[in-house]
Design an enzyme around this catalytic site. Structure first.
Site, PDB file in Angstrom:
ATOM      1  N   SER A  94      -4.069  -9.442   7.499  1.00 57.86           N
ATOM      2  CA  SER A  94      -3.504  -8.111   7.654  1.00 57.86           C
ATOM      3  C   SER A  94      -2.861  -8.069   9.039  1.00 57.86           C
ATOM      4  O   SER A  94      -3.516  -8.301  10.046  1.00 57.86           O
ATOM      5  CB  SER A  94      -4.606  -7.062   7.529  1.00 57.86           C
ATOM      6  OG  SER A  94      -4.174  -5.850   8.101  1.00 57.86           O
ATOM      7  N   ASP A 141       0.815  -1.225   0.000  1.00 58.18           N
ATOM      8  CA  ASP A 141       0.000   0.000   0.000  1.00 58.18           C
ATOM      9  C   ASP A 141       0.847   1.273   0.000  1.00 58.18           C
ATOM     10  O   ASP A 141       0.652   2.158  -0.830  1.00 58.18           O
ATOM     11  CB  ASP A 141      -0.938   0.034   1.217  1.00 58.18           C
ATOM     12  CG  ASP A 141      -2.126  -0.913   1.057  1.00 58.18           C
ATOM     13  OD1 ASP A 141      -2.384  -1.366  -0.085  1.00 58.18           O
ATOM     14  OD2 ASP A 141      -2.789  -1.192   2.072  1.00 58.18           O
ATOM     15  N   ARG A 197       0.947   4.331  16.509  1.00 57.35           N
ATOM     16  CA  ARG A 197       0.593   5.332  15.508  1.00 57.35           C
ATOM     17  C   ARG A 197       0.947   6.762  15.905  1.00 57.35           C
ATOM     18  O   ARG A 197       1.505   7.503  15.097  1.00 57.35           O
ATOM     19  CB  ARG A 197      -0.896   5.219  15.117  1.00 57.35           C
ATOM     20  CG  ARG A 197      -1.264   3.869  14.464  1.00 57.35           C
ATOM     21  CD  ARG A 197      -0.365   3.525  13.296  1.00 57.35           C
ATOM     22  NE  ARG A 197      -0.768   2.343  12.548  1.00 57.35           N
ATOM     23  CZ  ARG A 197      -0.312   1.107  12.732  1.00 57.35           C
ATOM     24  NH1 ARG A 197       0.582   0.863  13.679  1.00 57.35           N
ATOM     25  NH2 ARG A 197      -0.731   0.106  11.971  1.00 57.35           N
ATOM     26  N   ASP A 223      -6.640   3.193  12.587  1.00 57.70           N
ATOM     27  CA  ASP A 223      -5.312   3.782  12.417  1.00 57.70           C
ATOM     28  C   ASP A 223      -5.344   5.128  11.701  1.00 57.70           C
ATOM     29  O   ASP A 223      -4.586   6.031  12.040  1.00 57.70           O
ATOM     30  CB  ASP A 223      -4.390   2.797  11.687  1.00 57.70           C
ATOM     31  CG  ASP A 223      -4.057   1.584  12.559  1.00 57.70           C
ATOM     32  OD1 ASP A 223      -3.987   1.754  13.789  1.00 57.70           O
ATOM     33  OD2 ASP A 223      -3.887   0.481  12.013  1.00 57.70           O
TER      34      ASP A 223
HETATM   35  N1  ARG Z   1      -7.768  -3.562  15.812  1.00 57.65           N
HETATM   36  C1  ARG Z   1      -6.496  -3.088  16.218  1.00 57.65           C
HETATM   37  C2  ARG Z   1      -6.548  -1.606  16.437  1.00 57.65           C
HETATM   38  O1  ARG Z   1      -7.437  -0.973  15.966  1.00 57.65           O
HETATM   39  C3  ARG Z   1      -5.419  -3.510  15.253  1.00 57.65           C
HETATM   40  C4  ARG Z   1      -5.182  -2.632  14.101  1.00 57.65           C
HETATM   41  C5  ARG Z   1      -4.116  -3.176  13.235  1.00 57.65           C
HETATM   42  N2  ARG Z   1      -3.742  -2.288  12.175  1.00 57.65           N
HETATM   43  C6  ARG Z   1      -3.347  -2.696  10.977  1.00 57.65           C
HETATM   44  N3  ARG Z   1      -3.051  -1.748  10.127  1.00 57.65           N
HETATM   45  N4  ARG Z   1      -3.286  -3.939  10.618  1.00 57.65           N
HETATM   46  O2  ARG Z   1      -5.711  -1.052  17.093  1.00 57.65           O
END
Ligand code: ARG
Length: 397
Positions: free
Chosen positions: A174, A14, A94, A123
């Site tokens: 993912s 991405d 993040r 995110d």
């Molecule tokens: N559900 C978790 C959160 O919102 C994991 C997010 C994982 N992010 C990713 N880009 N795969 O913090």
């Protein structure tokens, strides 16, 4: 000269496509920034890849230490578990990535920043709210949310533009990884009724495959900060990695849950976070020994719960978070001592604790020799405590 945009770059498909797409769509020079929060990737390769694709410059920033000290540690002191279960690994990284991107944007005189998150997750919120808090003047672009490419179209775009795509058949998941945990989503996990397949896990063995003998470990804390493991003083990132290993061997730290995303979607999430689970379990146990009942309950119910929520919601750089940190620092003043834990087939159970500031008084607690608790005082106490309920009882339902 073109304007510069700084992109939070992971080296994945991405954000790699994003480099080209941003150049084409916005006619900008893209500066790529990869932030190492303990993912154990080859960052030199990632840097070169960004440049090969066309970034005008590419930075790799080792932020493991800062991540552990300034992001994970405060969350640990807050026993931060979103919805009581998720240790917030991705959520904590993040704001740090955003901070690094902003630093580079300032250094490079960039007018815009970008991230590779989709429009369906948390995110995007965490990146953008962090950008807004730290650098309200910067324009924010979210290419993946904007471009509306299907998986196939994205691969096609990559091919046409000479962007390397992963050759091996990718896992259907993912995944997001850092020191504090590993999150696994998508593919077969989208059916919340089905147990996660074995190949979703990388850090932990299945509890039934774990050793038949329990392992005991001892963690020492000073003011809420873990400082040693089994008597050995360790820097926080090392201590966390060690616990990921030890816990993983015993199948500790697997989490399988349905979680409420900020954007209103329920999603099935799987996590592996051995160190986080061990440390939070130990830390809570030490708090139980060293905090008064009222402080403990207030912290649990109001501070810790709020803290986890705020991290999840991307409000890391808010004043609210600063204020909660100040409260927690005060509360942690006496949270020093040792906790002994037993790891066994997926479980992590505190089995012993001690502190120079313990509020546990054996002479009050004991039912044996040396009891100094005056039970006669309890009579009046109970009478007054129960008085309102006696009146209620008389009134009847
Ligand atoms: N559900 C978790 C959160 O919102 C994991 C997010 C994982 N992010 C990713 N880009 N795969 O913090």
């Amino acid at each position: 000269m073109k304007e510069k945009l700084v992109l939070a770059y992971s080296g994945g498909l991405d954000t790699s496509v994003a480099i080209k797409w941003l150049q084409e769509k916005y006619d900008v020079d893209v500066v790529a920034v990869a932030v190492d929060v303990g993912e154990e990737k080859n960052y030199e390769e990632i840097r070169e890849k960004a440049l090969r694709i066309g970034a005008v410059s590419a930075y790799v920033i080792d932020a493991k230490e800062e991540f552990a000290k300034d992001f994970v540690l405060p969350a640990l002191k807050a026993n931060a578990l979103y919805e009581g279960r998720y240790p917030l690994s991705a959520a904590l990284s993040r704001p740090l990535i955003a901070k690094k991107v902003v630093e580079i944007a300032r250094k490079e005189g960039a007018k815009a920043v970008a991230h590779g998150s989709t429009g369906k997750g948390n995110d995007q919120v965490r990146f953008e709210v962090s950008f807004m808090s730290l650098a309200p003047e910067l324009k924010i672009v979210a290419p993946v949310r904007e471009w509306n490419l299907s998986r196939e179209e994205e691969l096609e775009y990559a091919k046409v533009h000479g962007i390397p795509v992963p050759v091996r058949k990718e896992k259907p998941y993912s995944i997001d990884v850092n020191l504090w945990g590993r999150s696994i989503e998508c593919g077969p996990l989208e059916d919340p009724q089905k147990e996660p397949p074995q190949d979703a896990f990388l850090w932990t063995v299945s509890p039934q495959e774990a050793p038949d003998e329990p392992e005991y470990i001892e963690i020492e804390f000073t003011r809420g900060e873990p400082i040693s493991l089994n008597g050995e003083k360790l820097p926080l990132p090392t201590l966390i990695s060690r616990l990921n290993e030890i816990g993983g061997r015993h199948g500790v730290g697997r989490i399988d849950m349905v979680e409420n995303r900020l954007v209103g979607i329920k999603s099935r999430e799987v996590y592996e976070a051995p160190a986080a689970i061990i440390l939070i379990t130990a830390h809570k146990d030490l708090e139980a020994l060293t905090l008064s009942r009222e402080l403990l309950h207030f912290k649990q119910n109001y501070i810790d719960t709020k803290y986890a929520e705020l991290v999840y919601y991307g409000l890391w750089f808010s004043q609210l978070k600063e204020c909660l940190d100040a409260f927690i620092e005060g509360a942690e003043k006496f949270v020093s001592g040792e906790v002994r834990l037993k790891l066994f087939k997926g479980s992590c159970i505190p089995v012993g604790r001690s502190s120079p500031y313990s509020l546990y008084e054996l002479s009050l607690a004991t039912y044996g020799e040396g009891d100094v608790f005056d039970q006669r005082l309890a009579e009046g106490f109970v009478r007054l405590w129960g008085l309102p309920y006696k009146i209620e009882g008389r009134r009847g339902k």
